[in-house]
Enzyme design. Structure first.
Site, PDB file in Angstrom:
ATOM      1  N   ASP A 170       0.853  -1.183   0.000  1.00  0.00           N
ATOM      2  CA  ASP A 170       0.000   0.000   0.000  1.00  0.00           C
ATOM      3  C   ASP A 170       0.895   1.242   0.000  1.00  0.00           C
ATOM      4  O   ASP A 170       2.080   1.156  -0.295  1.00  0.00           O
ATOM      5  CB  ASP A 170      -0.920  -0.018   1.221  1.00  0.00           C
ATOM      6  CG  ASP A 170      -0.159  -0.346   2.502  1.00  0.00           C
ATOM      7  OD1 ASP A 170       0.994   0.139   2.637  1.00  0.00           O
ATOM      8  OD2 ASP A 170      -0.678  -1.085   3.356  1.00  0.00           O
ATOM      9  N   HIS A 516       1.169  -8.845  -4.080  1.00  0.00           N
ATOM     10  CA  HIS A 516       0.180  -7.907  -3.545  1.00  0.00           C
ATOM     11  C   HIS A 516       0.860  -6.542  -3.395  1.00  0.00           C
ATOM     12  O   HIS A 516       1.389  -6.192  -2.343  1.00  0.00           O
ATOM     13  CB  HIS A 516      -0.334  -8.409  -2.196  1.00  0.00           C
ATOM     14  CG  HIS A 516      -1.397  -7.541  -1.585  1.00  0.00           C
ATOM     15  ND1 HIS A 516      -2.736  -7.785  -1.737  1.00  0.00           N
ATOM     16  CD2 HIS A 516      -1.310  -6.429  -0.805  1.00  0.00           C
ATOM     17  CE1 HIS A 516      -3.437  -6.869  -1.075  1.00  0.00           C
ATOM     18  NE2 HIS A 516      -2.574  -6.027  -0.500  1.00  0.00           N
ATOM     19  N   ASP A 564      -0.118 -18.167  -5.176  1.00  0.00           N
ATOM     20  CA  ASP A 564       0.340 -16.949  -5.846  1.00  0.00           C
ATOM     21  C   ASP A 564      -0.876 -16.150  -6.307  1.00  0.00           C
ATOM     22  O   ASP A 564      -1.206 -16.101  -7.491  1.00  0.00           O
ATOM     23  CB  ASP A 564       1.251 -17.309  -7.022  1.00  0.00           C
ATOM     24  CG  ASP A 564       1.947 -16.085  -7.615  1.00  0.00           C
ATOM     25  OD1 ASP A 564       1.803 -14.987  -7.039  1.00  0.00           O
ATOM     26  OD2 ASP A 564       2.619 -16.230  -8.654  1.00  0.00           O
ATOM     27  N   GLU A 573       2.233 -10.523   0.035  1.00  0.00           N
ATOM     28  CA  GLU A 573       2.599  -9.134   0.300  1.00  0.00           C
ATOM     29  C   GLU A 573       3.989  -9.038   0.934  1.00  0.00           C
ATOM     30  O   GLU A 573       4.271  -9.703   1.925  1.00  0.00           O
ATOM     31  CB  GLU A 573       1.578  -8.451   1.214  1.00  0.00           C
ATOM     32  CG  GLU A 573       1.858  -6.957   1.375  1.00  0.00           C
ATOM     33  CD  GLU A 573       0.746  -6.210   2.085  1.00  0.00           C
ATOM     34  OE1 GLU A 573       0.620  -4.994   1.878  1.00  0.00           O
ATOM     35  OE2 GLU A 573      -0.009  -6.850   2.858  1.00  0.00           O
TER      36      GLU A 573
END
Length: 621
Positions: A170, A516, A564, A573
């Site tokens: 993020d 991710h 995956d 992540e």
């Protein structure tokens, strides 16, 4: 008149008597004396030639000699010697000329080992996580400037917080795990700067550390001696509030963010402040050659430390946004950890007195086990502090009044190292051999790499201290066993596992393709995707358009299984803290076993004169 007598040289000796005048006899006598003198000198040379002559010398030319002052040598020998020296000099010059003009064919250096190759890639992950104005040499083509209004866009804060690193997939900047990541990187540089240099990455890793700590200096008033607040976080991740855009609800490239990014401040956050102090103080040792910058870091660390001790509390108390993602369970371990780094950065024994205080160690959990005892993480630094303080005892041995607690930490470090070995059952292992330090919970690799680093590091400590090993109960184990543990765990992460999967992106041929990560999963095609417009890139089954080189993903489950899938962050992540531990473990194992730098970490510590223990109490009958 003549008289005859015996001539000593043979023949008769005739003596004539005449009537010459006295004047004539006087003149003749003078002539005879001159002649006799001449004859005497000639006779001396003749006699010398008779004495020195060898058989057969008659008719030969007389040798010529050269007088060198302290030595007389034959002229022929002198000429031969001088000629030989001149000839040798000419020959040497000719050979030198040939060597310099002929092109050299150097033997190529051996190729780097797997750990060095992986190290270079793992450091690139930090380049991909940069926030703020990206430098031209960043070498991640799909990243650009982002977060350029951080801090200023929050009216309640109103100061620039541009820079730093995004935590994971993020765009949130969490100071707590971010500070721990910088501390781990600095520790690895202090111990293994020679290995970083051999890999050609010393400048790179120092640049990463400086980028991180420069941002930390922005999050509080670093020029002040006393503060009352810290900016703990930029961005919001809690999605329980509905559909309001934030860094978790939206799937957007950091460069395209246009939603509000709040700043979270804390006023009682001992854990965060002490960890930030550890990050700045350890970095001050890394940059000790830049005295002005190093002192700036030390001053900031001292300000944070004072705040951490005076304003007690956990930064994630009260259900803050950070509690959902990086909840801190205690601040006592940060006091031991941060105090140790503050002592090493300043040489001020008051920090060491605090770190080795029995009550503080007790609060930090040093005297009891528990399921997570021996696990170093962004939350609990006790194990790292124990290893660090064991180093102090091994190489400086400060003695009283620190010895008792340092010996306790040293013994506990040995117990922790025993718990990592397969012969003990403190932690389970998968069938593929991965140690389960988080007891089967998700995202295991971040804990494994930290343990691998500590094991390899402690092994090097023992070797540097000329200690062949340590005891686990009655059994003795060599230091090499610890390095082997570290190798097997890192080898698992690099692909020696049942799935033959490398969990470091870009290393090997088989690695996760659906990481991710917002920036890596959205193409850089000139299209600005809205908050929900980027969801299609989150949900697509196609591989990411960009390869985030060096990112270590969360890892497999307790059965060695791995999915995956981009939407499952428990598998795919990566995080700053995880990659920092990976970098530290890789550099410890890379290259030749040159050991640790024994002295740099003590560069600010003055020579220690142990205080004598107090005298015994007076004897009473």
């Amino acid at each position: 008149m003549s008289m005859y007598g015996r001539d000593p040289w043979g023949g008769p000796l005739e003596i004539h008597a005449d009537s010459a005048t006295d004047d004539d006899r006087s003149r003749n006598l003078d002539l005879d004396r001159a002649a006799l003198s001449m004859t005497s000198r000639q006779l001396d040379e003749t006699q010398q030639s008779w004495l020195l002559a060898r058989p057969g010398d008659q008719g030969r030319k007389k040798k010529k000699y050269v007088d060198l002052g302290c030595l007389i040598v034959s002229r022929k020998l002198f000429l031969w010697t001088v000629g030989s020296i001149v000839a040798a000099a000419v020959l040497a010059g000719f050979i030198t000329l040939i060597v310099k003009t002929v092109p050299h064919h150097h033997r190529p250096s051996p190729p780097p080992d797997n750990y060095t190759l992986a190290l270079r890639k793992a450091l690139m992950f930090f380049n991909a996580q940069r926030s703020g104005r990206i430098p031209k040499h960043n070498n991640v083509s799909w990243r650009g400037n982002s977060g350029m209004k951080d801090g200023l866009s929050d009216p309640s804060y109103g100061r620039s917080l541009v820079g730093g690193f995004y935590d994971a997939g993020d765009a949130i900047k969490f100071n707590f795990p971010g500070s721990f990541a910088m501390t781990m990187l600095s520790w690895s540089v202090i111990e293994y700067s020679a290995k970083y240099e051999a890999a050609g990455e010393l400048g790179h890793v120092k640049e990463i550390i400086k980028w991180g700590v420069d941002y930390l200096l922005k999050t509080f008033n670093s020029s002040a001696d006393t503060i009352d607040r810290i900016a703990a976080q930029v961005g919001q991740g809690d999605t329980s509030g509905g559909t309001n855009p934030n860094d978790h609800y939206c799937w957007t490239r950091p460069e395209d963010i246009d939603y509000p990014r709040p700043v979270y401040e804390c006023h009682s956050c001992s854990d965060l402040a002490a960890e930030m102090a550890a990050a700045l103080s350890s970095a001050s040792i890394v940059f000790k050659d830049n005295k002005a910058y190093s002192q700036k870091l030390v001053h900031g660390a001292a300000t944070l430390w004072k705040f951490s001790r005076n304003q007690r509390g956990r930064y994630s108390e009260g259900g803050s946004d950070a509690a959902t993602f990086y909840n801190s369970t205690s601040y006592w371990d940060e006091f031991v950890w941060g105090g140790a780094w503050m002592y090493l950065a300043t040489g001020n024994t008051s920090y060491l007195q605090l770190s080795t205080h029995p009550k503080l160690a007790k609060h930090a959990g040093a005297f009891w086990g528990g399921p997570d005892y021996g696990v170093l993480s962004w939350d609990n630094k006790l194990t790292g502090a124990q290893v660090l303080l064991s180093r102090l005892r091994l190489f400086l041995s400060p003695g009283y009044p620190y010895e008792e607690m340092l010996r306790t930490f040293h013994n506990q470090t040995g117990i922790v190292m025993c718990s990592y070995l397969p012969v003990f059952t403190s932690f389970n292992r998968t069938k593929g051999g991965l140690i389960q330090l988080n007891h089967g919970r998700p995202q295991p690799l971040q804990y494994v790499v930290n343990a691998a680093f500590l094991a390899a590091l402690y092994s090097d400590y023992l070797e540097a201290a000329d200690t062949p090993g340590w005891y686990c109960g009655p059994n003795f184990y060599s230091a090499a066993v610890l390095r082997e543990f570290a190798r097997t765990q890192i080898d698992y992460i690099l692909g020696k596992n049942p799935r033959k999967m490398s969990y470091v992106v870009g290393y090997g041929n088989h690695y996760p393709k659906h990481v991710h990560h917002r920036g890596a999963s959205i193409p850089k095609n000139g299209v600005k995707y809205s908050c929900k417009g980027g969801w299609k890139w989150r949900d697509t089954k196609k591989p990411n358009p960009h390869t985030i080189i060096g990112a270590m993903v969360a890892g497999p489950d307790r059965h060695d299984g791995f999915r995956d899938v981009r939407t499952n962050y428990n598998y795919t992540e990566p995080t700053l803290a995880g990659n920092a531990g990976l970098v530290a473990a890789l550099v410890a194992l890379s290259g030749k076993s040159t050991g640790v730098d024994k002295n740099t970490i003590f560069s600010a510590v003055p020579p220690m004169s142990p205080t004598p223990p107090p005298p015994p109490a007076p004897w009473k009958p």
